[in-house]
Design an enzyme around this catalytic site. Structure first.
Site, mmCIF file in Angstrom:
data_model
loop_
_atom_site.group_PDB
_atom_site.id
_atom_site.type_symbol
_atom_site.label_atom_id
_atom_site.label_comp_id
_atom_site.label_asym_id
_atom_site.label_seq_id
_atom_site.Cartn_x
_atom_site.Cartn_y
_atom_site.Cartn_z
ATOM 1 N N GLY A 124 -15.550 -14.515 14.608
ATOM 2 C CA GLY A 124 -16.630 -13.829 15.014
ATOM 3 C C GLY A 124 -17.888 -13.711 14.108
ATOM 4 N N TYR A 163 7.521 -6.199 -2.403
ATOM 5 C CA TYR A 163 6.073 -5.907 -2.591
ATOM 6 C C TYR A 163 5.529 -6.946 -3.390
ATOM 7 C CZ TYR A 163 1.942 -3.678 -4.742
ATOM 8 O OH TYR A 163 0.652 -3.491 -5.005
#
Length: 269
Positions: A124, A163
């Site tokens: 987009g 993480y």
């Protein structure tokens, strides 16, 4: 809307994200503040605008693929052009939790969410020429490894391992993205922001950081705006300088494997 740069910062309602958005606004950038709730987005926008900045807001949940898709559609509808995407949002989970899509939350929010959002926006408003993607990773990547046999960490979950894997994934994603995009149209770089006493660090790691939040935002702002990195792509930075990531971040086969898996998991393919 003027010809000012239009920059989306995810997770911009607190910590390094809020500081990044504030510093960008001070430079005359039109900042799109992303957050999980309208209340927090409005609060962050007020704080930034008190500094004289210009902001817009967007609300969607990064732990939901459907919400990310709605958010990308909203952005494409409202902004015909997006110059820079700063994928800043991140979580640290002490306990294993699943997203609404059934993925381990750290992997979902820290990797799958920016993977999907970035690719949707590339279809987009984020099309260049000269557009930039800035992915916030961490020095924690150096202790990460991609557990392709168990990416969702169903066996022996550890918060730090999840993480570190997600931060390694950020770099692998960035490097593969840079390989796929023409640099004159869109560049993709990643960074270690420093060790800052954010909510993530204090609650996740149980420690205080040695860097200020202002220092934590500096490299993201640099990569988003500096002419010094025009056309530079597929690099890893710390303290506004290009540095070498850990060896596992340079594994081309891991990069490609992660991309293929991420396409399937996010429903992009």
């Amino acid at each position: 809307m003027s010809d000012a740069l239009i920059v989306l910062v995810t997770g911009a309602t607190a910590g390094i994200g809020l500081q990044t958005a504030t510093d960008l606004a001070r430079l005359g950038v039109q900042v799109i503040v992303h957050g999980r709730s309208q209340e927090k987005v409005d609060q962050a926008r007020r704080a930034i605008e008190q500094e004289g900045g210009s902001t817009s807001g967007v609300v969607f949940e990064l732990s939901s693929l459907a919400s990310i898709r709605r958010g990308a559609e909203d952005l494409a509808r409202r902004f015909p052009r997006l110059d820079v995407l700063v994928n800043n949002a991140g979580v640290f989970m002490n306990e294993r939790e699943l997203s609404e899509d059934g993925f381990e939350m750290t992997f979902h929010v820290n990797h799958l969410a920016p993977f999907l959002l970035t690719n949707l926006l590339l279809q987009g408003p984020l099309k260049g020429p000269g557009a930039r993607i800035v992915n916030v990773s961490s020095i924690a990547h150096s202790r990460g490894r991609m557990r392709f046999e168990d990416l969702q960490l169903t066996r022996g979950f550890q918060g730090y391992a999840a993480y570190a894997q997600s931060k390694l994934a950020n770099i692998l994603f960035t490097f593969e993205l840079a390989e796929r995009l023409p640099a004159e149209q869109v560049t993709a770089n990643c960074l270690h922001p420093g060790v800052v006493s954010t909510k993530l660090l204090v609650e996740g790691f149980g420690m205080e950081g040695s860097d200020t939040v202002e220092e934590g935002a500096e490299t993201s702002v640099f990569l988003a705006t500096s002419e010094d990195v025009t056309g530079v792509t597929g690099r890893y930075f710390a303290r506004k300088r290009e540095v070498n990531p850990a060896p596992q971040a340079l594994d081309v086969s891991a990069r490609k494997q992660l991309w293929e898996i991420s396409e399937k998991l996010s429903g992009l393919r």
